[in-house]
Design a protein around this motif. Structure first.
Motif, PDB file in Angstrom:
ATOM      1  N   SER A  29      -0.787  -5.046  -2.370  1.00 41.34           N
ATOM      2  CA  SER A  29      -2.060  -4.750  -2.186  1.00 41.34           C
ATOM      3  C   SER A  29      -2.238  -3.426  -1.564  1.00 41.34           C
ATOM      4  O   SER A  29      -1.095  -2.779  -0.989  1.00 41.34           O
ATOM      5  CB  SER A  29      -2.799  -5.896  -1.424  1.00 41.34           C
ATOM      6  N   GLU A  30      -3.245  -2.531  -1.683  1.00 38.95           N
ATOM      7  CA  GLU A  30      -3.271  -1.294  -0.931  1.00 38.95           C
ATOM      8  C   GLU A  30      -3.085  -1.500   0.552  1.00 38.95           C
ATOM      9  O   GLU A  30      -2.534  -0.581   1.360  1.00 38.95           O
ATOM     10  CB  GLU A  30      -4.682  -0.733  -1.177  1.00 38.95           C
ATOM     11  N   GLU A  31      -3.762  -2.586   1.137  1.00 44.50           N
ATOM     12  CA  GLU A  31      -3.523  -2.834   2.444  1.00 44.50           C
ATOM     13  C   GLU A  31      -2.248  -2.856   2.997  1.00 44.50           C
ATOM     14  O   GLU A  31      -1.589  -2.326   4.037  1.00 44.50           O
ATOM     15  CB  GLU A  31      -4.357  -4.116   3.069  1.00 44.50           C
ATOM     16  N   ASP A  32      -1.517  -3.814   1.994  1.00 42.73           N
ATOM     17  CA  ASP A  32       0.146  -3.893   2.591  1.00 42.73           C
ATOM     18  C   ASP A  32       0.729  -2.700   2.155  1.00 42.73           C
ATOM     19  O   ASP A  32       1.668  -2.299   2.879  1.00 42.73           O
ATOM     20  CB  ASP A  32       0.593  -4.822   1.651  1.00 42.73           C
ATOM     21  N   ARG A  33       0.453  -2.040   1.206  1.00 43.82           N
ATOM     22  CA  ARG A  33       1.060  -0.845   0.951  1.00 43.82           C
ATOM     23  C   ARG A  33       0.893   0.378   1.972  1.00 43.82           C
ATOM     24  O   ARG A  33       1.832   1.021   2.501  1.00 43.82           O
ATOM     25  CB  ARG A  33       0.535  -0.173  -0.305  1.00 43.82           C
ATOM     26  N   ARG A  34      -0.346   0.420   2.413  1.00 43.51           N
ATOM     27  CA  ARG A  34      -0.534   1.329   3.627  1.00 43.51           C
ATOM     28  C   ARG A  34      -0.045   0.987   4.668  1.00 43.51           C
ATOM     29  O   ARG A  34       0.365   1.812   5.647  1.00 43.51           O
ATOM     30  CB  ARG A  34      -2.110   1.371   3.815  1.00 43.51           C
ATOM     31  N   TRP A  35       0.025  -0.126   5.149  1.00 43.16           N
ATOM     32  CA  TRP A  35       0.757  -0.707   6.462  1.00 43.16           C
ATOM     33  C   TRP A  35       2.138  -0.319   6.375  1.00 43.16           C
ATOM     34  O   TRP A  35       2.621   0.087   7.377  1.00 43.16           O
ATOM     35  CB  TRP A  35       0.425  -2.194   6.628  1.00 43.16           C
ATOM     36  N   PHE A  36       3.029  -0.619   5.257  1.00 41.69           N
ATOM     37  CA  PHE A  36       4.285  -0.490   5.022  1.00 41.69           C
ATOM     38  C   PHE A  36       4.391   0.957   5.346  1.00 41.69           C
ATOM     39  O   PHE A  36       5.335   1.453   6.085  1.00 41.69           O
ATOM     40  CB  PHE A  36       4.706  -0.890   3.799  1.00 41.69           C
ATOM     41  N   MET A  37       3.687   1.934   4.708  1.00 43.94           N
ATOM     42  CA  MET A  37       3.671   3.403   4.586  1.00 43.94           C
ATOM     43  C   MET A  37       3.624   4.110   6.022  1.00 43.94           C
ATOM     44  O   MET A  37       4.579   4.863   6.326  1.00 43.94           O
ATOM     45  CB  MET A  37       3.128   4.203   3.706  1.00 43.94           C
TER      46      MET A  37
END
Length: 391
Positions: A29-37
């Protein structure tokens, strides 16, 4: 970098939850991707920005740093980090453009010996196999403080590190070699050979060997200064690396003699022959394990004997020149020492990593504001402390 660092526990749990095979692959998800980055970027270091911060500290007067609680050990840590950054040749060349080279050279005159030694180490890394930075250091008058530290610093470690920097600075650098000759550098090398410090002796012998190889006419200079006698003595050193380095230098002098140089190595026939015979005897008494480790010394002794007496040494008759399992004929033991050295980063397994993904950060321990009399000091910064020390 954030003071408390990234949430490694959270990152580990997230990674395990999405890679343990208990669930099918899915798009992030965009939220997971943002958190990971964000988690990964928190570990990234903008190298140029960091080098600028270090430069600000190096430009700050020593008394101001002391008033802010910055210790010489903190400065050493800072220089240690800078050395890591400038292992990349582009970063080494960028140090000058961001204003960091001149204050780094200023640290060669620091009141603390450990800081002077560490600054010379950083200079070594910057100029090694790097013609552009060699030129920049020469233009910034960096040769003079290095030579001063090499010839007269009261701390032998500082002298050794300065010699290492000079060796890297003048290698494949004709103006640097010329400056070394004009500054009576050979006399300083002779003093280094007589220091009794094996690390200092090794560096001096290696530089002598390089200079003789590059210009055989220097054989007259070193002969007139009494180098053959000193190197003959060091060829019997208890330190194997000193012995080998001394034998390499003697072999280069012998070859210069053969080529018509006026060096006096082989004229002191009896002493040379006695030293070589002692080395043959010493090699004959070595254990099989030590014989294997002394392969280069065996070849050097035989090559030097052959160069001076036009016959092979008794090592051949004793079967000690080439041991079972070793290649025959023996390889050239001298030429490998003159191949242009690769920069350290190029030989490292992680050399392909993009600068800016490294981990450590040294302290920039400037407080919230300088004392009133130092109000013109630019830039304050802070960072995580680390405990690395140089050898």
């Amino acid at each position: 970098m954030a003071k408390d660092g990234p949430n490694w526990d959270g990152l580990l749990k997230w990674s395990l939850a999405h890679s343990d095979g208990t669930s099918s692959n899915r798009n992030l998800s965009e939220e997971d991707r943002r958190w990971f980055m964000e988690a990964m970027q928190s570990q990234s270091v903008d190298v140029v920005k960091r080098m600028k911060e270090i430069t600000l500290v190096m430009q700050t007067p020593e008394q101001v740093l002391e008033s802010q609680g910055v210790t010489p050990a903190d400065i050493e840590d800072l220089l240690d980090e800078l050395q890591e950054h400038v292992e990349a040749i582009d970063m080494a060349n960028d140090l000058h453009s961001i204003g960091g080279l001149v204050p780094l050279l200023g640290y060669l005159k620091n009141t603390h010996a450990n800081v002077r030694a560490k600054a010379a180490e950083v200079v070594t890394t910057i100029v090694q196999n790097n013609p552009r930075s060699q030129q920049l250091v020469m233009e910034a008058n960096g040769f003079e403080p290095l030579l001063s530290n090499f010839t007269s610093d009261p701390d032998v470690t500082v002298r050794t590190k300065a010699l290492g920097a000079i060796s890297s600075l003048i290698r494949h650098n004709k103006p640097g070699i010329a400056a070394f000759r004009l500054a009576n550098g050979f006399a300083a090398l002779r003093d280094a050979l007589g220091s009794g410090n094996v690390r200092f002796q090794r560096k001096a012998l290696n530089l002598i060997h390089y200079l003789l190889h590059e210009n055989s006419s220097d054989g007259s200079i070193v002969s007139d200064l009494g180098f053959p006698r000193i190197m003959l003595h060091l060829a019997s050193s208890e330190d194997a690396e000193v012995r080998e380095a001394a034998l390499r230098g003697l072999l280069e002098l012998a070859r210069s003699k053969i080529d018509g140089n006026t060096g006096r190595l082989c004229e002191d026939d009896e002493k040379l022959k006695r030293v070589l015979e002692e080395r043959v005897n010493g090699i004959s008494l070595m254990s099989p394990e030590d014989l294997g480790a002394a392969r280069e010394e065996r070849q050097l002794v035989d090559s030097l004997w052959n160069a001076c007496y036009n016959e092979p040494s008794s090592l051949r008759d004793k079967g000690l020149l080439v041991l079972p399992g070793e290649d025959s004929p023996p390889p050239d033991v001298a030429s490998k020492h003159f191949e242009p050295p690769l920069r350290a980063w190029a030989a490292r397994p992680d050399a392909g990593k993009i600068p800016g993904t490294e981990k450590k950060q040294a302290p920039l321990l400037l407080g919230l504001g300088p004392a009133p009399e130092a109000a013109n000091v630019q830039g304050t910064s802070s960072g995580d402390e680390h405990n690395n020390t140089s050898t």
